[in-house]
Scaffold this motif. Structure first.
Motif, mmCIF file in Angstrom:
data_model
loop_
_atom_site.group_PDB
_atom_site.id
_atom_site.type_symbol
_atom_site.label_atom_id
_atom_site.label_comp_id
_atom_site.label_asym_id
_atom_site.label_seq_id
_atom_site.Cartn_x
_atom_site.Cartn_y
_atom_site.Cartn_z
ATOM 1 N N VAL A 290 10.750 -2.221 -4.936
ATOM 2 C CA VAL A 290 11.307 -1.577 -6.117
ATOM 3 C C VAL A 290 11.462 -2.642 -7.201
ATOM 4 O O VAL A 290 12.475 -3.336 -7.266
ATOM 5 N N PRO A 291 10.431 -2.802 -8.040
ATOM 6 C CA PRO A 291 10.508 -3.826 -9.086
ATOM 7 C C PRO A 291 11.471 -3.422 -10.196
ATOM 8 O O PRO A 291 11.681 -2.234 -10.449
ATOM 9 N N SER A 292 12.042 -4.425 -10.848
ATOM 10 C CA SER A 292 12.926 -4.131 -11.969
ATOM 11 C C SER A 292 12.140 -3.533 -13.133
ATOM 12 O O SER A 292 12.676 -2.769 -13.912
ATOM 13 N N ASP A 293 10.847 -3.874 -13.231
ATOM 14 C CA ASP A 293 9.986 -3.285 -14.256
ATOM 15 C C ASP A 293 8.630 -2.959 -13.645
ATOM 16 O O ASP A 293 7.759 -3.830 -13.555
ATOM 17 N N PRO A 294 8.416 -1.723 -13.193
ATOM 18 C CA PRO A 294 7.156 -1.356 -12.550
ATOM 19 C C PRO A 294 5.942 -1.410 -13.480
ATOM 20 O O PRO A 294 4.812 -1.313 -13.017
ATOM 21 N N LEU A 295 6.166 -1.582 -14.766
ATOM 22 C CA LEU A 295 5.042 -1.757 -15.688
ATOM 23 C C LEU A 295 4.579 -3.209 -15.739
ATOM 24 O O LEU A 295 3.604 -3.529 -16.410
ATOM 25 N N GLN A 296 5.284 -4.093 -15.010
ATOM 26 C CA GLN A 296 4.912 -5.498 -14.955
ATOM 27 C C GLN A 296 4.567 -5.979 -13.555
ATOM 28 O O GLN A 296 3.714 -6.837 -13.393
ATOM 29 N N VAL A 297 5.260 -5.458 -12.550
ATOM 30 C CA VAL A 297 5.111 -5.945 -11.173
ATOM 31 C C VAL A 297 4.875 -4.774 -10.234
ATOM 32 O O VAL A 297 5.525 -3.738 -10.340
ATOM 33 N N GLY A 298 3.948 -4.947 -9.303
ATOM 34 C CA GLY A 298 3.719 -3.963 -8.257
ATOM 35 C C GLY A 298 3.678 -4.664 -6.919
ATOM 36 O O GLY A 298 3.639 -5.892 -6.852
ATOM 37 N N GLY A 299 3.682 -3.892 -5.840
ATOM 38 C CA GLY A 299 3.551 -4.510 -4.535
ATOM 39 C C GLY A 299 4.120 -3.679 -3.417
ATOM 40 O O GLY A 299 4.562 -2.547 -3.609
ATOM 41 N N PHE A 300 4.094 -4.279 -2.225
ATOM 42 C CA PHE A 300 4.618 -3.645 -1.025
ATOM 43 C C PHE A 300 4.997 -4.727 -0.024
ATOM 44 O O PHE A 300 4.607 -5.889 -0.161
ATOM 45 N N ALA A 301 5.749 -4.339 0.980
ATOM 46 C CA ALA A 301 6.087 -5.225 2.095
ATOM 47 C C ALA A 301 5.598 -4.560 3.370
ATOM 48 O O ALA A 301 5.590 -3.331 3.473
ATOM 49 N N ALA A 302 5.187 -5.374 4.329
ATOM 50 C CA ALA A 302 4.725 -4.864 5.616
ATOM 51 C C ALA A 302 5.416 -5.643 6.727
ATOM 52 O O ALA A 302 5.431 -6.871 6.701
#
Length: 105
Positions: A12-24
């Motif tokens: 859950v990025p603070s700004d999804p328009l700048q950072v994306g991703g996932f954890a596994a």
């Protein structure tokens, strides 16, 4: 293939328009993949890590040549060790860069 069968968690990025991703979550530990989805450099913190350090491997304009010339060697490279401080690591990525963070116990 390395993440096959892993439990995937949303970041859950603070700004999804700048950072994306996932954890596994794998049997060997947690892998976090984060990306800068902007055309400029970006610095941010990845929080909530229950580890003493992470190993970071970055794919961006500086490393894409090495990664495409010899992808096996690139993937086997040890990466940069970054200490986890207060459950967080600071990451700096170039434009559209991607980082894989392998949590170390």
């Amino acid at each position: 293939r390395e993440l096959r069968g892993a439990a995937v968690r949303e970041l859950v990025p603070s700004d999804p328009l700048q950072v994306g991703g996932f954890a596994a979550e794998t049997p060997d530990g947690v892998v976090v993949v984060v990306s800068n989805v902007t055309p400029g450099p970006l610095a941010f913190d990845v929080t909530g890590l229950a580890a003493t350090a992470v190993t970071s491997r970055v794919l961006d304009a500086r490393t894409v040549g090495r990664a495409t010339d010899d992808p096996i060697a690139y993937r086997l490279a040890s990466g940069q060790r970054i200490p986890v401080i207060d459950s967080a690591v600071h990451i700096e990525l170039g434009p559209y860069g991607v980082a894989r963070l392998d949590a170390l116990p």
